[in-house]
Write an enzyme that holds these catalytic residues in place. Structure first.
Site, PDB file in Angstrom:
ATOM      1  N   ASP A 159       0.892  -1.113   0.073  1.00  0.00           N
ATOM      2  CA  ASP A 159       0.026  -0.004   0.246  1.00  0.00           C
ATOM      3  C   ASP A 159       0.937   1.427   0.059  1.00  0.00           C
ATOM      4  O   ASP A 159       1.966   1.252   0.164  1.00  0.00           O
ATOM      5  CB  ASP A 159      -0.725  -0.073   1.268  1.00  0.00           C
ATOM      6  CG  ASP A 159      -1.502   1.155   1.622  1.00  0.00           C
ATOM      7  OD1 ASP A 159      -2.220   1.764   0.660  1.00  0.00           O
ATOM      8  OD2 ASP A 159      -1.247   1.763   2.637  1.00  0.00           O
ATOM      9  N   ASP A 164      -0.087   5.270   0.870  1.00  0.00           N
ATOM     10  CA  ASP A 164      -0.572   6.046   2.021  1.00  0.00           C
ATOM     11  C   ASP A 164      -0.765   5.512   3.328  1.00  0.00           C
ATOM     12  O   ASP A 164      -1.362   4.553   3.541  1.00  0.00           O
ATOM     13  CB  ASP A 164      -1.744   6.949   1.476  1.00  0.00           C
ATOM     14  CG  ASP A 164      -1.587   7.809   0.451  1.00  0.00           C
ATOM     15  OD1 ASP A 164      -2.288   7.667  -0.613  1.00  0.00           O
ATOM     16  OD2 ASP A 164      -0.417   8.520   0.462  1.00  0.00           O
ATOM     17  N   GLU A 192      -0.801  11.186   5.095  1.00  0.00           N
ATOM     18  CA  GLU A 192      -2.067  11.722   5.643  1.00  0.00           C
ATOM     19  C   GLU A 192      -1.741  13.243   5.959  1.00  0.00           C
ATOM     20  O   GLU A 192      -2.675  13.983   5.560  1.00  0.00           O
ATOM     21  CB  GLU A 192      -2.854  10.882   6.194  1.00  0.00           C
ATOM     22  CG  GLU A 192      -3.185   9.553   5.600  1.00  0.00           C
ATOM     23  CD  GLU A 192      -3.780   9.677   4.299  1.00  0.00           C
ATOM     24  OE1 GLU A 192      -4.359  11.037   3.702  1.00  0.00           O
ATOM     25  OE2 GLU A 192      -3.970   8.575   3.581  1.00  0.00           O
ATOM     26  N   GLY A 197      -9.974   6.861  -1.050  1.00  0.00           N
ATOM     27  CA  GLY A 197     -10.131   7.630  -2.084  1.00  0.00           C
ATOM     28  C   GLY A 197     -10.435   9.125  -1.874  1.00  0.00           C
ATOM     29  O   GLY A 197     -11.387   9.344  -1.318  1.00  0.00           O
ATOM     30  N   LYS A 215     -11.522  11.597  -3.930  1.00  0.00           N
ATOM     31  CA  LYS A 215     -12.851  12.225  -4.792  1.00  0.00           C
ATOM     32  C   LYS A 215     -14.018  11.658  -3.621  1.00  0.00           C
ATOM     33  O   LYS A 215     -14.735  12.314  -3.527  1.00  0.00           O
ATOM     34  CB  LYS A 215     -12.757  11.647  -6.055  1.00  0.00           C
ATOM     35  CG  LYS A 215     -11.796  12.306  -6.831  1.00  0.00           C
ATOM     36  CD  LYS A 215     -12.208  12.102  -8.453  1.00  0.00           C
ATOM     37  CE  LYS A 215     -11.141  12.543  -9.240  1.00  0.00           C
ATOM     38  NZ  LYS A 215     -11.165  12.023 -10.601  1.00  0.00           N
ATOM     39  N   HIS A 250     -10.505  18.176  -6.486  1.00  0.00           N
ATOM     40  CA  HIS A 250      -9.511  17.001  -6.300  1.00  0.00           C
ATOM     41  C   HIS A 250      -8.031  17.170  -7.158  1.00  0.00           C
ATOM     42  O   HIS A 250      -6.946  16.999  -6.787  1.00  0.00           O
ATOM     43  CB  HIS A 250      -9.883  15.659  -6.817  1.00  0.00           C
ATOM     44  CG  HIS A 250      -9.038  14.351  -6.054  1.00  0.00           C
ATOM     45  ND1 HIS A 250      -8.521  13.713  -6.818  1.00  0.00           N
ATOM     46  CD2 HIS A 250      -8.733  14.302  -4.846  1.00  0.00           C
ATOM     47  CE1 HIS A 250      -7.555  12.976  -6.309  1.00  0.00           C
ATOM     48  NE2 HIS A 250      -7.989  13.199  -5.015  1.00  0.00           N
ATOM     49  N   LYS A 284      -6.449  19.815  -5.071  1.00  0.00           N
ATOM     50  CA  LYS A 284      -5.747  19.195  -3.943  1.00  0.00           C
ATOM     51  C   LYS A 284      -4.638  18.459  -4.474  1.00  0.00           C
ATOM     52  O   LYS A 284      -3.518  18.349  -3.785  1.00  0.00           O
ATOM     53  CB  LYS A 284      -6.721  17.984  -3.135  1.00  0.00           C
ATOM     54  CG  LYS A 284      -6.308  17.350  -2.219  1.00  0.00           C
ATOM     55  CD  LYS A 284      -5.879  16.092  -2.782  1.00  0.00           C
ATOM     56  CE  LYS A 284      -5.153  15.215  -1.739  1.00  0.00           C
ATOM     57  NZ  LYS A 284      -4.696  13.936  -2.005  1.00  0.00           N
ATOM     58  N   THR A 312      -5.086   3.209  -3.380  1.00  0.00           N
ATOM     59  CA  THR A 312      -6.171   4.017  -3.862  1.00  0.00           C
ATOM     60  C   THR A 312      -5.907   5.324  -4.012  1.00  0.00           C
ATOM     61  O   THR A 312      -6.687   6.303  -4.443  1.00  0.00           O
ATOM     62  CB  THR A 312      -7.366   4.015  -2.754  1.00  0.00           C
ATOM     63  OG1 THR A 312      -7.022   4.554  -1.585  1.00  0.00           O
ATOM     64  CG2 THR A 312      -7.843   2.537  -2.528  1.00  0.00           C
ATOM     65  N   ASN A 344       0.588  10.756  -7.525  1.00  0.00           N
ATOM     66  CA  ASN A 344       1.069  10.998  -5.996  1.00  0.00           C
ATOM     67  C   ASN A 344       2.176   9.974  -5.934  1.00  0.00           C
ATOM     68  O   ASN A 344       2.954   9.962  -5.026  1.00  0.00           O
ATOM     69  CB  ASN A 344      -0.167  10.921  -4.948  1.00  0.00           C
ATOM     70  CG  ASN A 344      -0.979  11.801  -5.076  1.00  0.00           C
ATOM     71  OD1 ASN A 344      -0.830  12.970  -5.540  1.00  0.00           O
ATOM     72  ND2 ASN A 344      -2.336  11.885  -4.335  1.00  0.00           N
ATOM     73  N   ASP A 352      -1.737  -0.132   6.308  1.00  0.00           N
ATOM     74  CA  ASP A 352      -1.539   0.578   7.448  1.00  0.00           C
ATOM     75  C   ASP A 352      -3.163   0.741   7.959  1.00  0.00           C
ATOM     76  O   ASP A 352      -3.381   1.349   9.220  1.00  0.00           O
ATOM     77  CB  ASP A 352      -1.300   2.195   7.134  1.00  0.00           C
ATOM     78  CG  ASP A 352      -2.056   2.907   6.290  1.00  0.00           C
ATOM     79  OD1 ASP A 352      -2.501   3.854   6.735  1.00  0.00           O
ATOM     80  OD2 ASP A 352      -2.355   2.370   5.255  1.00  0.00           O
TER      81      ASP A 352
HETATM   82  C1  XBP Z   1      -5.028   6.407   0.869  1.00  0.00           C
HETATM   83  C2  XBP Z   1      -6.451   6.938   0.316  1.00  0.00           C
HETATM   84  C3  XBP Z   1      -6.174   8.002  -0.463  1.00  0.00           C
HETATM   85  C4  XBP Z   1      -5.264   9.179   0.314  1.00  0.00           C
HETATM   86  C5  XBP Z   1      -5.494  10.375  -0.662  1.00  0.00           C
HETATM   87  O1  XBP Z   1      -4.582   5.447   0.044  1.00  0.00           O
HETATM   88  O2  XBP Z   1      -7.310   6.606   0.803  1.00  0.00           O
HETATM   89  O3  XBP Z   1      -7.172   8.480  -0.902  1.00  0.00           O
HETATM   90  O4  XBP Z   1      -5.883   9.429   1.579  1.00  0.00           O
HETATM   91  O5  XBP Z   1      -5.107  10.439  -1.877  1.00  0.00           O
HETATM   92  P1  XBP Z   1      -3.876   4.157   0.193  1.00  0.00           P
HETATM   93  P2  XBP Z   1      -5.992  10.714  -3.155  1.00  0.00           P
HETATM   94  O6  XBP Z   1      -4.760   3.060  -0.310  1.00  0.00           O
HETATM   95  O7  XBP Z   1      -2.422   4.467  -0.607  1.00  0.00           O
HETATM   96  O8  XBP Z   1      -3.690   3.904   1.672  1.00  0.00           O
HETATM   97  O9  XBP Z   1      -6.628  11.921  -2.843  1.00  0.00           O
HETATM   98  O10 XBP Z   1      -5.051  10.750  -4.348  1.00  0.00           O
HETATM   99  O11 XBP Z   1      -7.104   9.646  -2.952  1.00  0.00           O
HETATM  100 MG    MG Z   2      -2.859   3.089   3.368  1.00  0.00          MG
END
Ligand code: XBP
Ligand code: MG
Length: 248
Positions: A8, A10, A17, A50, A52, A82, A85, A123, A128, A183
């Site tokens: 994963d 983020d 975050e 996500g 959005k 978005h 952002k 996601t 990014n 995470d």
């Molecule tokens: C975490 C998410 C992402 C990020 C924001 O992704 O849910 O939406 O918080 O990024 P991960 P975007 O699966 O890597 O933990 O605004 O591009 O969605």
């Molecule tokens: Mg994550």
């Protein structure tokens, strides 16, 4: 036999975050909205995978009457927000505001040295991932990964397993030959639903989540080597082994 690691992004590769939250708030102000997501509110909103989807969820909860606005106009506004952002987040990453979490790079390099494949299942948006890994691994970062699944390839977000199923297909491997790294509870559920044994390294945004079913719950990947991973992976493959997370 452990053949691939699927990460994963983020919260797992990097603790991103706080930078995402700042970028959302910048976009809201640029758009002329008086919205501001504080830490506690954002922690709750992270239940929605996500960016959005997160904005739309918040908007609908804040203004239920919005339904009259028309779905297209609403989605157009969410997309524009978005975009703002994502540009702000990319700028923050390029200014060095986000680094890989401890132990991540060393583990990826050790895995590649021993012939394991790497993949990404996230996601977040592809730009990014590129901003983060270009800075952390150099301009050829993409060559380290057999496959990348992200918001552009897997529109159905976690906890749906779509992105992990895509990565297993791209790797050409059965889930039993892989380990996933996550995470969050949504991420753990997505990986588990795809049949993957999963290690969890929570951040402060997800430490309160339910990680039942994880192979291990660790404060970070610091000091975690391939031998340890192979041991945990072998343990997890034994039939009837109940996966109890270690104390974080
Ligand atoms: C975490 C998410 C992402 C990020 C924001 O992704 O849910 O939406 O918080 O990024 P991960 P975007 O699966 O890597 O933990 O605004 O591009 O969605
Ligand atoms: Mg994550």
């Amino acid at each position: 036999m452990l053949r691939a690691l699927i990460f994963d992004v983020d919260g797992t590769l990097a603790d991103t975050e706080s930078a995402h939250r700042a970028a959302f708030n910048y976009a809201f102000s640029e758009f002329g909205l008086d919205w501001h997501w504080d830490d506690a509110q954002y922690t709750a909103l992270l239940e929605i995978s996500g960016g959005k989807e997160r904005i739309l969820h918040y908007w609908r909860a804040r203004q239920p009457e919005l339904r009259e606005l028309g779905a297209t106009a609403l989605q157009d506004a969410v997309n524009r927000l978005h975009e703002l952002k994502t540009a702000a987040y990319g700028a923050a990453v390029n200014q060095g505001e986000v680094a890989l979490r401890p132990g991540v790079l060393a583990l990826m390099e050790a895995a590649m040295a021993q012939g394991l494949q790497l993949a990404i299942a996230t996601t977040t948006s592809p730009v990014n991932i590129a901003a983060l890994l270009r800075r952390a691994m150099g301009p050829d970062w993409r060559l380290n990964f057999t496959a990348i699944g992200d918001a552009s390839t897997a529109p159905i977000k976690k906890p749906h397993p779509q992105v992990y199923l895509q990565m297993l297909a791209a790797l050409g491997l059965d889930a039993s030959h892989c380990l996933a790294f996550e995470d969050s509870a949504n991420g753990l559920r997505a990986a588990t639903a795809a049949g993957l044994s999963t290690l969890v390294t929570p951040t402060r945004y997800t430490a309160h989540h339910d990680f039942s079913g994880a192979v291990q719950v660790l404060p970070s990947l610091t000091g975690v080597d391939l031998a340890q991973l192979r041991h945990w992976h072998a343990q997890a493959q034994q039939p009837g082994v109940t996966r109890q997370p270690a104390l974080a």
